[in-house]
Design a protein around this motif. Structure first.
Motif, PDB file in Angstrom:
ATOM      1  N   UNK A   1       0.846  -1.186   0.000  1.00 17.95           N
ATOM      2  CA  UNK A   1       0.000   0.000   0.000  1.00 17.95           C
ATOM      3  C   UNK A   1       0.883   1.238   0.000  1.00 17.95           C
ATOM      4  N   UNK A   2       0.316   2.356  -0.369  1.00 11.29           N
ATOM      5  CA  UNK A   2       1.072   3.595  -0.332  1.00 11.29           C
ATOM      6  C   UNK A   2       0.353   4.616   0.539  1.00 11.29           C
ATOM      7  N   UNK A   3       1.109   5.550   1.036  1.00 12.66           N
ATOM      8  CA  UNK A   3       0.551   6.630   1.841  1.00 12.66           C
ATOM      9  C   UNK A   3       0.113   7.777   0.943  1.00 12.66           C
ATOM     10  N   UNK A   4      -0.944   8.470   1.367  1.00 14.18           N
ATOM     11  CA  UNK A   4      -1.340   9.718   0.729  1.00 14.18           C
ATOM     12  C   UNK A   4      -1.420  10.786   1.810  1.00 14.18           C
TER      13      UNK A   4
ATOM     14  N   UNK B   1      -7.821  14.879   0.150  1.00 14.33           N
ATOM     15  CA  UNK B   1      -8.885  15.851  -0.117  1.00 14.33           C
ATOM     16  C   UNK B   1      -9.147  15.961  -1.613  1.00 14.33           C
ATOM     17  N   UNK B   2      -8.105  15.879  -2.426  1.00  9.60           N
ATOM     18  CA  UNK B   2      -8.283  15.907  -3.879  1.00  9.60           C
ATOM     19  C   UNK B   2      -8.976  14.646  -4.378  1.00  9.60           C
ATOM     20  N   UNK B   3      -8.571  13.491  -3.863  1.00  8.35           N
ATOM     21  CA  UNK B   3      -9.186  12.230  -4.282  1.00  8.35           C
ATOM     22  C   UNK B   3     -10.667  12.176  -3.924  1.00  8.35           C
ATOM     23  N   UNK B   4     -11.020  12.762  -2.775  1.00  4.30           N
ATOM     24  CA  UNK B   4     -12.406  12.730  -2.298  1.00  4.30           C
ATOM     25  C   UNK B   4     -13.215  13.939  -2.736  1.00  4.30           C
TER      26      UNK B   4
ATOM     27  N   UNK C   1       2.814  15.462  10.996  1.00  3.18           N
ATOM     28  CA  UNK C   1       2.649  14.759   9.717  1.00  3.18           C
ATOM     29  C   UNK C   1       1.660  13.614   9.864  1.00  3.18           C
ATOM     30  N   UNK C   2       0.514  13.769   9.209  1.00  2.00           N
ATOM     31  CA  UNK C   2      -0.527  12.751   9.195  1.00  2.00           C
ATOM     32  C   UNK C   2      -0.722  12.292   7.759  1.00  2.00           C
ATOM     33  N   UNK C   3      -0.779  10.991   7.560  1.00  2.00           N
ATOM     34  CA  UNK C   3      -1.035  10.429   6.237  1.00  2.00           C
ATOM     35  C   UNK C   3      -2.133   9.380   6.346  1.00  2.00           C
ATOM     36  N   UNK C   4      -2.627   8.958   5.216  1.00  2.00           N
ATOM     37  CA  UNK C   4      -3.658   7.926   5.148  1.00  2.00           C
ATOM     38  C   UNK C   4      -3.195   6.873   4.161  1.00  2.00           C
TER      39      UNK C   4
ATOM     40  N   UNK D   1      -7.399   2.690   2.146  1.00  2.00           N
ATOM     41  CA  UNK D   1      -8.479   3.152   3.024  1.00  2.00           C
ATOM     42  C   UNK D   1      -9.357   4.182   2.315  1.00  2.00           C
ATOM     43  N   UNK D   2      -8.729   5.035   1.507  1.00  2.00           N
ATOM     44  CA  UNK D   2      -9.490   6.027   0.736  1.00  2.00           C
ATOM     45  C   UNK D   2     -10.401   5.284  -0.251  1.00  2.00           C
TER      46      UNK D   2
END
Length: 64
Positions: A3-6, A12-15, A40-43, A47-48
């Motif tokens: 998986x990769x982090x965003x 916000x752009x993806x959603x 620094x917070x990532x997702x 999950x998105x």
């Protein structure tokens, strides 16, 4: 598969929502956050995608 982090900006752009909305989704537990440091917070990208699929499944079909 790895998986990769965003970032919050990318999420916000993806959603198609503002960053504040992404933070609100995390606060409500609808999106899981990964805290890398104090500022620094990532997702996870997966999950998105899962969130989008859940919301699509909840949507009522449009009347024809």
């Amino acid at each position: 598969m790895q998986d990769r982090f965003v970032t919050v900006d990318e999420a916000s752009q993806l959603l198609c929502v503002c960053k504040t909305s992404v933070f609100n989704l995390m606060k409500r537990g609808e999106l899981r956050r990964v805290k890398l440091s104090t500022n620094k917070t990532v997702l996870l990208a997966s999950d998105i995608q899962s969130f989008i699929q859940r919301k699509a499944a909840e949507a009522t079909p449009a009347a024809a």
